[in-house]
Design a protein around this motif. Structure first.
Motif, PDB file in Angstrom:
ATOM      1  N   ARG A 180       0.549  -1.145  -0.124  1.00 56.51           N
ATOM      2  CA  ARG A 180       0.008   0.172   0.106  1.00 56.51           C
ATOM      3  C   ARG A 180       0.878   1.206  -0.124  1.00 56.51           C
ATOM      4  NH1 ARG A 180      -4.799   1.122   0.997  1.00 56.51           N
ATOM      5  NH2 ARG A 180      -4.468   2.740   2.257  1.00 56.51           N
ATOM      6  N   TYR A 181       0.495   2.272  -0.370  1.00 52.59           N
ATOM      7  CA  TYR A 181       0.839   3.639  -0.214  1.00 52.59           C
ATOM      8  C   TYR A 181      -0.422   4.743  -0.170  1.00 52.59           C
ATOM      9  CZ  TYR A 181      -0.633   4.003  -5.272  1.00 52.59           C
ATOM     10  OH  TYR A 181      -1.096   3.968  -6.419  1.00 52.59           O
ATOM     11  N   LEU A 182      -0.037   5.895  -0.134  1.00 54.74           N
ATOM     12  CA  LEU A 182      -1.131   6.885   0.064  1.00 54.74           C
ATOM     13  C   LEU A 182      -0.461   8.199  -0.474  1.00 54.74           C
ATOM     14  CD1 LEU A 182      -3.990   7.175   1.320  1.00 54.74           C
ATOM     15  CD2 LEU A 182      -2.977   8.111   3.375  1.00 54.74           C
ATOM     16  N   VAL A 183      -1.213   8.884  -1.462  1.00 54.75           N
ATOM     17  CA  VAL A 183      -0.852  10.233  -1.833  1.00 54.75           C
ATOM     18  C   VAL A 183      -1.445  11.314  -0.978  1.00 54.75           C
ATOM     19  CG1 VAL A 183      -1.249  11.680  -3.812  1.00 54.75           C
ATOM     20  CG2 VAL A 183      -0.927   9.194  -4.396  1.00 54.75           C
ATOM     21  N   VAL A 184      -0.737  11.671  -0.339  1.00 55.47           N
ATOM     22  CA  VAL A 184      -1.254  12.708   0.659  1.00 55.47           C
ATOM     23  C   VAL A 184      -1.039  14.011   0.193  1.00 55.47           C
ATOM     24  CG1 VAL A 184      -0.149  11.291   2.563  1.00 55.47           C
ATOM     25  CG2 VAL A 184       1.172  13.214   1.758  1.00 55.47           C
ATOM     26  N   ALA A 185      -0.485  14.410  -0.832  1.00 53.41           N
ATOM     27  CA  ALA A 185      -0.775  15.870  -1.461  1.00 53.41           C
ATOM     28  C   ALA A 185      -0.227  15.913  -2.864  1.00 53.41           C
ATOM     29  CB  ALA A 185       0.055  16.789  -0.562  1.00 53.41           C
ATOM     30  N   ILE A 186      -0.766  16.745  -3.786  1.00 48.59           N
ATOM     31  CA  ILE A 186      -0.227  16.904  -4.991  1.00 48.59           C
ATOM     32  C   ILE A 186       0.010  18.384  -5.426  1.00 48.59           C
ATOM     33  CG2 ILE A 186      -0.976  16.709  -7.660  1.00 48.59           C
ATOM     34  CD1 ILE A 186      -2.929  14.580  -6.899  1.00 48.59           C
ATOM     35  N   GLU A 187       1.249  18.675  -5.694  1.00 50.01           N
ATOM     36  CA  GLU A 187       1.628  20.062  -6.196  1.00 50.01           C
ATOM     37  C   GLU A 187       1.703  20.275  -7.777  1.00 50.01           C
ATOM     38  OE1 GLU A 187       5.601  22.751  -6.316  1.00 50.01           O
ATOM     39  OE2 GLU A 187       5.527  21.422  -4.357  1.00 50.01           O
ATOM     40  N   ARG A 188       0.623  20.976  -8.092  1.00 49.31           N
ATOM     41  CA  ARG A 188       0.201  21.494  -9.464  1.00 49.31           C
ATOM     42  C   ARG A 188       0.280  22.854  -9.919  1.00 49.31           C
ATOM     43  NH1 ARG A 188      -5.072  18.615 -10.605  1.00 49.31           N
ATOM     44  NH2 ARG A 188      -3.807  16.668 -10.440  1.00 49.31           N
ATOM     45  N   ALA A 189       1.080  23.423 -10.524  1.00 48.64           N
ATOM     46  CA  ALA A 189       1.000  24.683 -11.046  1.00 48.64           C
ATOM     47  C   ALA A 189       1.492  25.614  -9.836  1.00 48.64           C
ATOM     48  CB  ALA A 189      -0.137  25.106 -11.696  1.00 48.64           C
ATOM     49  N   GLY A 190       2.407  25.272  -9.003  1.00 44.92           N
ATOM     50  CA  GLY A 190       2.554  25.905  -8.084  1.00 44.92           C
ATOM     51  C   GLY A 190       1.762  25.893  -6.755  1.00 44.92           C
ATOM     52  N   LYS A 191       0.716  25.419  -6.903  1.00 45.15           N
ATOM     53  CA  LYS A 191      -0.106  25.191  -5.611  1.00 45.15           C
ATOM     54  C   LYS A 191      -0.179  23.681  -5.141  1.00 45.15           C
ATOM     55  CE  LYS A 191      -3.288  28.771  -7.380  1.00 45.15           C
ATOM     56  NZ  LYS A 191      -4.601  29.353  -7.851  1.00 45.15           N
ATOM     57  N   VAL A 192      -0.591  23.516  -3.876  1.00 39.88           N
ATOM     58  CA  VAL A 192      -0.723  22.217  -3.107  1.00 39.88           C
ATOM     59  C   VAL A 192      -2.126  21.909  -3.244  1.00 39.88           C
ATOM     60  CG1 VAL A 192       0.056  21.020  -1.197  1.00 39.88           C
ATOM     61  CG2 VAL A 192       1.525  22.382  -1.916  1.00 39.88           C
ATOM     62  N   ILE A 193      -2.418  20.783  -3.749  1.00 32.41           N
ATOM     63  CA  ILE A 193      -3.895  20.212  -3.501  1.00 32.41           C
ATOM     64  C   ILE A 193      -3.944  19.014  -2.625  1.00 32.41           C
ATOM     65  CG2 ILE A 193      -5.487  18.909  -4.740  1.00 32.41           C
ATOM     66  CD1 ILE A 193      -4.202  20.093  -7.388  1.00 32.41           C
ATOM     67  N   ILE A 194      -4.600  19.177  -1.713  1.00 33.07           N
ATOM     68  CA  ILE A 194      -4.952  17.925  -0.682  1.00 33.07           C
ATOM     69  C   ILE A 194      -6.182  16.971  -1.370  1.00 33.07           C
ATOM     70  CG2 ILE A 194      -5.583  17.186   1.601  1.00 33.07           C
ATOM     71  CD1 ILE A 194      -5.213  20.355   2.182  1.00 33.07           C
ATOM     72  N   PRO A 195      -5.597  15.846  -2.001  1.00 31.70           N
ATOM     73  CA  PRO A 195      -6.504  15.045  -2.865  1.00 31.70           C
ATOM     74  C   PRO A 195      -7.402  14.415  -2.081  1.00 31.70           C
ATOM     75  CG  PRO A 195      -4.476  14.011  -2.823  1.00 31.70           C
ATOM     76  CD  PRO A 195      -4.112  15.297  -1.790  1.00 31.70           C
ATOM     77  N   ARG A 196      -8.621  14.075  -2.680  1.00 35.87           N
ATOM     78  CA  ARG A 196      -9.606  13.178  -2.321  1.00 35.87           C
ATOM     79  C   ARG A 196      -9.811  12.003  -3.349  1.00 35.87           C
ATOM     80  NH1 ARG A 196     -13.223  15.029   1.495  1.00 35.87           N
ATOM     81  NH2 ARG A 196     -12.950  17.325   1.762  1.00 35.87           N
ATOM     82  N   GLY A 197     -10.434  11.025  -2.978  1.00 35.63           N
ATOM     83  CA  GLY A 197     -10.569   9.674  -3.755  1.00 35.63           C
ATOM     84  C   GLY A 197     -11.014   9.919  -5.294  1.00 35.63           C
ATOM     85  N   ASP A 198     -11.594  10.896  -5.636  1.00 34.00           N
ATOM     86  CA  ASP A 198     -12.246  11.074  -6.883  1.00 34.00           C
ATOM     87  C   ASP A 198     -10.990  12.145  -7.761  1.00 34.00           C
ATOM     88  OD1 ASP A 198     -12.720  13.495  -5.617  1.00 34.00           O
ATOM     89  OD2 ASP A 198     -14.831  13.565  -6.189  1.00 34.00           O
TER      90      ASP A 198
END
Length: 453
Positions: A180-198
């Motif tokens: 298992r692994y978990l994506v805790v954040a995504i940095e996109r175009a200089g902004k940090v997104i706190i992701p949800r399952g969708d």
């Protein structure tokens, strides 16, 4: 918490900004009026123009009220003098000093920093060298942070266009029959997104992924990246960072070449380092780079004192075919810009210093801290208390504030990547992603303060 910061350069500025936003009472002292004016205009803190090593200035700044004194001027001597007087004027305060001289650092290791009235020493160059070594251990990652003694790792993975997971919801992503692994954040175009399952991962995203330490190769490959080991390293710049990286990399059995244009420094490196090839030359000299076949290097790092040269050198190495490239930049504001040029790792001693300071500010039951690049988010390792609302029930029943996420739970030598069914018990260690906006709410949930006192 009452904090006195001596030195309003980039490290002092960004630390003051971070602490003031968290509601701490901050006083900043600097000898340059323009620096003090800049801080006064951009944040809600008290300021004072004066020499931070002056007892009179320290008294005026209210050092006797300080819980923490942070000394980060550009002069080691001023920093040490300020700590000496601060200790006499505020015996109960905790003192953190930035020290760059290897002579002082070696002496501290010999006699202990406390004997010189310093509780904690921050060395930016050593922090950067550590970051580079973490990168060498996982060269496919743009950043690596260790928790629970390395049992849990957070990887910053730059998503390539060839990644098979691009465009798929996170809820559907898993390694078939694997860890298992978990994506805790995504940095996109200089902004940090706190992701949800969708949410989906896109090409060129920087995904922060938490997994067990022994599973990093499988996770890296799962995201379309290669996890080839580093066997051949070329470092341009034989200063403190280059010397430390060469010393530590040699101990790992990596073949090292250092290119340094200062002849005296080259001679010193030859005396200090065994089994390391030292070349006297200019790293911006294209013919020298071609002659040394740097394009065949697994990692090509430019860590001279000139950040503009470093960017140029690293780009040359990338163009010549080096598999992974590293550049050292000085100014914090340049890090996102330089990162966008396609270099694999951009390191900044000043950013490293801010991160190290934050680690020491999050004390008590907080065991580790890894700030993300935007400085508004961090991942912490904290011990669960009996009184915490997280304890004794599945995480799906815990009302975590939006902007926080439990990524992993450590029970002794066992690591569980968290799911909604995970139950936390007292004494477990938690790896939690948290944004600054919800820091106080997470404190209340954990019943532990995420600060120094």
């Amino acid at each position: 918490m009452q904090v006195l910061i001596i030195g309003a350069g980039e490290v002092g500025f960004h630390t003051a900004l971070r602490l003031s936003h968290e509601g701490h009472r901050v006083v900043v002292v600097d000898s340059l009026p323009e620096r003090v004016r800049q801080i006064s205009e951009q944040m809600d803190v008290q300021t004072l123009v004066g020499q931070g090593s002056s007892p009179a200035v320290l008294r005026t700044a209210g050092v006797h009220k300080a819980d923490l004194v942070l000394v980060v001027t550009n002069s080691d001597e001023v920093n040490l003098a300020a700590c000496r007087f601060a200790r006499l004027l505020a015996p109960a305060a905790t003192l953190i000093a930035r020290i760059r001289s290897t002579d002082y650092l070696d002496f501290f290791e010999e006699v202990g920093a406390a004997s010189l009235d310093v509780d904690t020493v921050i060395n930016p160059e050593r922090e950067v060298a550590t970051q580079i070594m973490q990168f060498l251990a996982v060269p496919a990652a743009s950043s690596v942070a260790d928790f629970a003694g390395g049992m849990v790792k957070m990887l910053g993975l730059k998503i390539p266009p060839t990644c098979p997971n691009v465009g798929h919801p996170l809820s559907e992503l898993r390694i078939a029959g694997g860890p298992r692994y978990l994506v805790v954040a995504i940095e996109r175009a200089g902004k940090v997104i706190i992701p949800r399952g969708d949410d989906v991962i896109l090409s060129d995203d920087l995904a922060y992924v938490v997994t067990r330490g022994e599973n990093i190769d499988l996770v890296v490959e799962h995201f379309g990246l290669q996890s080839q080991p580093v066997r051949n390293l070329v470092v341009v710049g034989g200063g403190s960072i280059g010397r430390l990286v060469a010393q530590w990399a040699r101990e790992r059995g990596i073949k090292i070449r250092i290119i340094e244009k200062n002849e005296a420094r080259c001679e010193a490196l030859v005396d200090q380092l065994e089994d390391v090839t030292v070349l006297n030359g200019d790293g911006t000299d294209l013919s020298l780079l071609e002659e040394e076949n740097v394009g065949a290097a697994d990692v090509f790092a430019a860590v001279t004192d000139d950040e503009e040269d470093n960017v140029l050198i690293a780009l040359l190495g990338r163009k010549m075919g080096a598999r992974r490239t590293i550049a050292r930049v000085a100014h914090l504001g340049y890090v996102p810009l330089v990162s966008s040029l396609g270099l694999d790792l951009v390191v900044s001693p000043r950013f490293a210093a801010v991160g190290a300071i934050l680690r020491h500010l999050r004390a008590g039951k907080v065991l580790a801290v890894a700030p993300l690049k935007d400085e508004d988010t961090e991942v912490i390792e904290v011990e669960a208390q009996e009184t915490s609302e997280l304890v004794g029930k599945p995480l799906s029943q815990v009302k975590l504030p939006q902007g926080s996420l439990v990524a992993a739970v450590i029970r002794g030598e066992e690591v569980e990547i968290a799911t909604g069914d995970t139950v936390v018990h007292p004494g477990n260690r938690l790896v939690i992603f948290v944004t600054r906006k919800v820091l106080k709410k997470v404190e209340k949930l954990l019943t532990v303060r995420l600060e120094y006192f």
